[in-house]
Design a protein around this motif. Structure first.
Motif, PDB file in Angstrom:
ATOM      1  N   GLN A  87       5.418   5.986  -8.314  1.00 42.85           N
ATOM      2  CA  GLN A  87       5.047   4.564  -8.340  1.00 42.85           C
ATOM      3  C   GLN A  87       4.095   4.291  -7.184  1.00 42.85           C
ATOM      4  O   GLN A  87       4.184   4.924  -6.123  1.00 42.85           O
ATOM      5  N   CYS A  88       3.192   3.344  -7.370  1.00 41.85           N
ATOM      6  CA  CYS A  88       2.273   2.939  -6.305  1.00 41.85           C
ATOM      7  C   CYS A  88       2.318   1.420  -6.130  1.00 41.85           C
ATOM      8  O   CYS A  88       2.502   0.679  -7.098  1.00 41.85           O
ATOM      9  N   GLY A  89       2.151   0.977  -4.896  1.00 45.90           N
ATOM     10  CA  GLY A  89       2.110  -0.444  -4.604  1.00 45.90           C
ATOM     11  C   GLY A  89       0.866  -1.092  -5.179  1.00 45.90           C
ATOM     12  O   GLY A  89      -0.118  -0.406  -5.515  1.00 45.90           O
ATOM     13  N   PRO A  90       0.845  -2.406  -5.278  1.00 43.54           N
ATOM     14  CA  PRO A  90      -0.266  -3.104  -5.930  1.00 43.54           C
ATOM     15  C   PRO A  90      -1.615  -2.928  -5.237  1.00 43.54           C
ATOM     16  O   PRO A  90      -2.660  -3.082  -5.875  1.00 43.54           O
ATOM     17  N   LYS A  91      -1.617  -2.596  -3.947  1.00 47.11           N
ATOM     18  CA  LYS A  91      -2.876  -2.420  -3.237  1.00 47.11           C
ATOM     19  C   LYS A  91      -3.166  -0.949  -2.925  1.00 47.11           C
ATOM     20  O   LYS A  91      -4.134  -0.649  -2.233  1.00 47.11           O
ATOM     21  N   THR A 133       0.830  -1.214   0.000  1.00 44.71           N
ATOM     22  CA  THR A 133       0.000   0.000   0.000  1.00 44.71           C
ATOM     23  C   THR A 133       0.858   1.254   0.000  1.00 44.71           C
ATOM     24  O   THR A 133       0.400   2.325   0.398  1.00 44.71           O
ATOM     25  N   GLY A 134       2.090   1.142  -0.473  1.00 46.01           N
ATOM     26  CA  GLY A 134       3.006   2.274  -0.468  1.00 46.01           C
ATOM     27  C   GLY A 134       2.838   3.187  -1.666  1.00 46.01           C
ATOM     28  O   GLY A 134       2.312   2.793  -2.718  1.00 46.01           O
ATOM     29  N   VAL A 135       3.311   4.419  -1.494  1.00 49.90           N
ATOM     30  CA  VAL A 135       3.345   5.408  -2.567  1.00 49.90           C
ATOM     31  C   VAL A 135       4.771   5.961  -2.625  1.00 49.90           C
ATOM     32  O   VAL A 135       5.254   6.548  -1.651  1.00 49.90           O
ATOM     33  N   ARG A 136       5.446   5.740  -3.737  1.00 51.86           N
ATOM     34  CA  ARG A 136       6.801   6.273  -3.888  1.00 51.86           C
ATOM     35  C   ARG A 136       6.721   7.717  -4.367  1.00 51.86           C
ATOM     36  O   ARG A 136       6.005   8.020  -5.336  1.00 51.86           O
ATOM     37  N   ILE A 137       7.463   8.576  -3.695  1.00 46.46           N
ATOM     38  CA  ILE A 137       7.407  10.010  -3.983  1.00 46.46           C
ATOM     39  C   ILE A 137       8.802  10.526  -4.303  1.00 46.46           C
ATOM     40  O   ILE A 137       9.750  10.282  -3.548  1.00 46.46           O
ATOM     41  N   ALA A 146       1.005   7.783 -10.745  1.00 42.51           N
ATOM     42  CA  ALA A 146       2.235   8.483 -11.104  1.00 42.51           C
ATOM     43  C   ALA A 146       1.915   9.855 -11.685  1.00 42.51           C
ATOM     44  O   ALA A 146       1.002   9.995 -12.507  1.00 42.51           O
ATOM     45  N   GLY A 147       2.641  10.855 -11.232  1.00 40.20           N
ATOM     46  CA  GLY A 147       2.439  12.223 -11.693  1.00 40.20           C
ATOM     47  C   GLY A 147       1.635  13.091 -10.745  1.00 40.20           C
ATOM     48  O   GLY A 147       1.619  14.321 -10.889  1.00 40.20           O
ATOM     49  N   ASP A 148       0.958  12.476  -9.770  1.00 43.34           N
ATOM     50  CA  ASP A 148       0.170  13.263  -8.807  1.00 43.34           C
ATOM     51  C   ASP A 148       1.087  14.077  -7.893  1.00 43.34           C
ATOM     52  O   ASP A 148       2.131  13.591  -7.435  1.00 43.34           O
TER      53      ASP A 148
END
Length: 331
Positions: A70-74, A27-31, A80-82
């Protein structure tokens, strides 16, 4: 990627290094980080004096803003881009972070990254304290100590938005001017005047209905003597270095409420699990705060910006107590 790494406790053992980017989670969001908030709490963590102790090696920092890569699968809320702002328990002094989706929040297009990093802990703490906990009402008197710091200015602004009369204390004319420019109705220089007497005079002897105190020590003690009956006291920090002891007899005879608020609990950083529904409540709060910022009703003040490699200079400025508002790092 580059990140600030604390190899042992203390600034002397802390430096910018090239490290492996953090691993993605379900449930991660890479920033990709564009701005990092700098706080006195970061310095306490590096020195091993914060309640959230980290075992070296670690990367400090809890407030970041940037662009999702990048966002995790859940993870379902972002792509991407937000443009986003996020709170992280640790790891913020870096070019990339992976934050839990629950502590990542959409950023309005007209709110800059440098301004945004004041929201994950600073504005959020003021909001939680004054809106959720104290229930500050229109027409009440709010006393804000340390009113020119990041927490103080946030409390001043939110207090005014809620319709309170705001009394601000600070130790210099420059800091009082900043508090007045951000909405305070009255400023008191605590080095020149007895704030207890001034507050009582300004309230016809009743005292302040709500007191927001990031200072502690003698300031807290004197505040107990200028709080109104049925008032609410919020000891949300101890910048003085002195944790006050609360005399229960004064709490009793004045019918006052002492309110605790550790914002990290609402971000999932505490030892205790959050109550059901907390992430939804937190997201609604951020939606409201960031809408206020987009409308120009909240105006975060950045005192100075430093490149990330100058993090020690940024922390020294915070430690010196010369900062008005916040300091920001840019990777």
């Amino acid at each position: 990627m580059k990140a600030v790494v604390c190899r042992d406790l203390g600034l002397d053992a802390t430096a910018v290094e090239v490290v492996v980017p953090p691993a993605m989670t379900d449930t991660g969001v890479r920033i990709a980080v564009h701005a990092i908030g700098v706080s006195f709490a970061n310095l306490l963590v590096i020195d091993g004096k914060h309640q959230n102790r980290q075992a070296p090696p670690f990367t400090p920092g809890t407030e970041v803003a940037g662009i999702v890569t990048q966002c995790g699968p859940k993870a379902t809320l972002f792509k991407a881009g937000d443009r986003v702002v996020a709170g992280v328990k640790t790891g913020g002094y870096a070019e990339q972070v992976v934050a839990p989706e629950d502590t990542v929040f959409a950023l309005p297009d007209n709110v800059g990254f440098d301004d945004a990093v004041q929201f994950p802990t600073i504005y959020a703490t003021a909001y939680g304290a004054l809106v959720w906990k104290a229930g500050l009402q229109k027409g009440e008197t709010l006393l804000v100590h340390g009113a020119a710091g990041g927490s103080g200015l946030a409390a001043v602004e939110i207090g005014k938005l809620l319709g309170a009369r705001v009394i601000a204390t600070a130790g210099t004319a420059l800091k009082l001017q900043a508090a007045l420019e951000h909405g305070a109705d009255v400023g008191i220089n605590y080095k020149e005047d007895n704030f207890r007497d001034k507050v009582l005079a300004l309230t016809n002897g009743l005292g302040a209905d709500v007191i927001f105190d990031p200072v502690g020590g003698k300031v807290f003690d004197e505040s107990l003597r200028c709080i109104a009956p049925e008032g609410r006291m919020i000891p949300m920090g101890f910048a003085s270095g002195d944790i006050p002891q609360i005399p229960a007899n004064i709490v009793l005879v004045k019918n006052i409420t002492i309110i605790g608020l550790y914002w990290g609990y609402y971000m999932g950083w505490a030892r205790q699990p959050m109550q059901p529904g907390t992430p939804k409540k937190v997201r609604a709060a951020f939606h409201e705060m960031l809408a206020w910022a987009s409308d120009g009703k909240l105006r975060p003040h950045t005192w100075r910006k430093y490149p990330m490699q100058d993090f020690k200079q940024a922390l020294a400025a915070v430690s010196s107590r010369e900062v008005v508002g916040r300091v920001v790092l840019n990777p």
